[in-house]
Design an enzyme around this catalytic site. Structure first.
Site, mmCIF file in Angstrom:
data_model
loop_
_atom_site.group_PDB
_atom_site.id
_atom_site.type_symbol
_atom_site.label_atom_id
_atom_site.label_comp_id
_atom_site.label_asym_id
_atom_site.label_seq_id
_atom_site.Cartn_x
_atom_site.Cartn_y
_atom_site.Cartn_z
ATOM 1 N N GLN A 55 48.844 40.784 30.095
ATOM 2 C CA GLN A 55 49.284 39.849 29.060
ATOM 3 C C GLN A 55 50.653 40.266 28.510
ATOM 4 O O GLN A 55 50.835 41.408 28.097
ATOM 5 C CB GLN A 55 48.221 39.818 27.937
ATOM 6 C CG GLN A 55 48.458 38.772 26.886
ATOM 7 C CD GLN A 55 48.425 37.344 27.421
ATOM 8 O OE1 GLN A 55 47.587 36.992 28.248
ATOM 9 N NE2 GLN A 55 49.358 36.534 26.984
ATOM 10 N N LYS A 72 40.655 32.856 27.778
ATOM 11 C CA LYS A 72 40.504 33.033 29.229
ATOM 12 C C LYS A 72 39.097 33.518 29.546
ATOM 13 O O LYS A 72 38.462 33.026 30.477
ATOM 14 C CB LYS A 72 41.520 34.057 29.747
ATOM 15 C CG LYS A 72 42.900 33.504 29.924
ATOM 16 C CD LYS A 72 43.871 34.607 30.312
ATOM 17 C CE LYS A 72 45.287 34.093 30.219
ATOM 18 N NZ LYS A 72 46.299 35.125 30.170
ATOM 19 N N ASP A 107 48.843 35.713 38.189
ATOM 20 C CA ASP A 107 49.847 35.051 37.347
ATOM 21 C C ASP A 107 51.029 34.576 38.196
ATOM 22 O O ASP A 107 51.847 33.779 37.730
ATOM 23 C CB ASP A 107 50.380 36.036 36.281
ATOM 24 C CG ASP A 107 49.803 35.767 34.892
ATOM 25 O OD1 ASP A 107 49.288 34.655 34.672
ATOM 26 O OD2 ASP A 107 49.879 36.668 34.042
#
Ligand SMILES: NC(=O)c1ccc[n+]([C@@H]2O[C@H](COP(=O)([O-])OP(=O)(O)OC[C@H]3O[C@@H](n4cnc5c(N)ncnc54)[C@H](OP(=O)(O)O)[C@@H]3O)[C@@H](O)[C@H]2O)c1
Length: 295
Positions: free
Chosen positions: A99, A55, A122
């Site tokens: 994450q 990322k 997200d």
């Protein structure tokens, strides 16, 4: 029988990244700061570390600033909630992700619910999920967002088609089922959402005009389950050790070699859905920077 086409996720992702880079440059040229994506990572799970590193690299390649907040796996839930509060308040950061998975002593749900929905790139916060269900602008979870763009790029007809999705996770299967049943393009599918308790799974899969496999089981879907000329989207990704040496190769949830002989379109693993997931996240970061969803 239609000729089989490979859905080249790498190629589509390359084009989308060029668009993101052009959009980012415009923001900066207009005198604004570069969009900023942050990632929180707890512990040292190798897959999570690789994902976050990718990322960072991809964000840098399109001019998006990124930062990573790393914490040891024994961080308490309270301390992690404080980190979320800090990121929610920091005006420099447009959007951030936590994450997953988190260590067992931390409730992922509590952490996700603490994220400011305006920074939840997200798209996992219940407010963004609710907005998605109500067909309101929201951050779409990155993998389903990427799959929609692949269907759109290849002009794959979805209207009126029977789409079978195997896997009902909150990050892939469930949002995908809602997105493809919406009155939209791509969309307007008749969707069947399957899971581990589904009975007669192979017979349901054989009815699929479009199959989306997000099961998490290597090469689970075999050719005998596939209708001739179906479109197959393989979300699964598994590292398998080679029998002849100590190296690894990647496979999906679909047995590509045999299934691809029956499909009209199919995504390979690697190089199909995977490259589009990060694209979806960066597109959401641009939306966050432009305050496109929440003022
Ligand atoms: N390419 C990418 O960017 C990307 C992104 C995300 C995930 N992935 C990969 O995609 C796969 C799925 O990920 P996920 O996070 O969505 O998975 P997950 O949370 O593990 O969920 C798996 C789903 O599959 C269902 N399932 C398991 N065994 C089954 C069976 N025998 N028959 C029918 N359904 C079954 C489960 O049913 P229950 O709900 O009943 O347990 C569950 O709904 C994984 O390989 C993951 O690594 C790839």
């Amino acid at each position: 029988m239609k000729p089989m086409k490979i859905i080249d996720g790498k190629e589509v992702a390359k084009k989308k990244k060029q668009e993101i880079a052009a959009h980012t440059a415009k923001i900066i040229d207009a005198g604004h700061k570069a969009p900023h994506l942050a990632a929180v990572i707890v512990g040292e799970d190798p897959a999570s570390m690789t994902y976050v590193k990718n990322k960072e690299k991809t964000a840098a390649s399109v001019g998006i600033t990124s930062s990573v907040y790393r914490y040891p796996k024994n961080i308490s839930q309270k301390e992690l909630l404080n980190v979320i509060d800090f990121l929610n308040m920091d005006a420099e950061i447009d959007g951030f992700i936590v994450q997953l998975p988190l260590p067992a002593h931390i409730s992922s749900q509590k952490i996700i619910e603490r994220i400011n929905p305006a920074k939840d790139v997200d798209g996992f916060h219940p407010l963004n999920t609710g907005r998605l269900v109500q067909n309101l602008p929201s951050y779409l979870p990155a993998t389903p967002f990427g799959i929609l763009q692949l269907l759109d790029y290849y002009k794959i007809e979805t209207e009126g088609k029977h789409c079978v999705i195997v896997g009902r996770s909150q990050i892939v299967g469930t949002p995908m089922s809602i997105l493809l049943s919406r009155k939209a393009k791509p969309g307007n599918c008749t969707v069947t959402l399957c899971h581990s308790q589904t009975q007669n799974l192979p017979s349901i899969i054989t009815q699929a005009d479009i199959l989306i496999a997000a099961i998490g089981k290597p090469e689970f879907i075999t050719a005998d389950m596939i209708k001739q000329d179906a479109v197959v989207i393989d979300v699964g990704i598994h590292r398998i050790k080679n029998t002849e040496n100590d190296e690894y190769h990647l496979v999906g949830d679909v047995k590509f070699d045999e299934v691809s002989k029956k499909t009209s379109y199919i995504t390979p693993v690697p190089g199909g859905v995977g490259p589009m997931t990060i694209v979806g996240l960066l597109q959401n970061t641009l939306k966050a920077a432009g305050k496109e969803i929440y003022q």
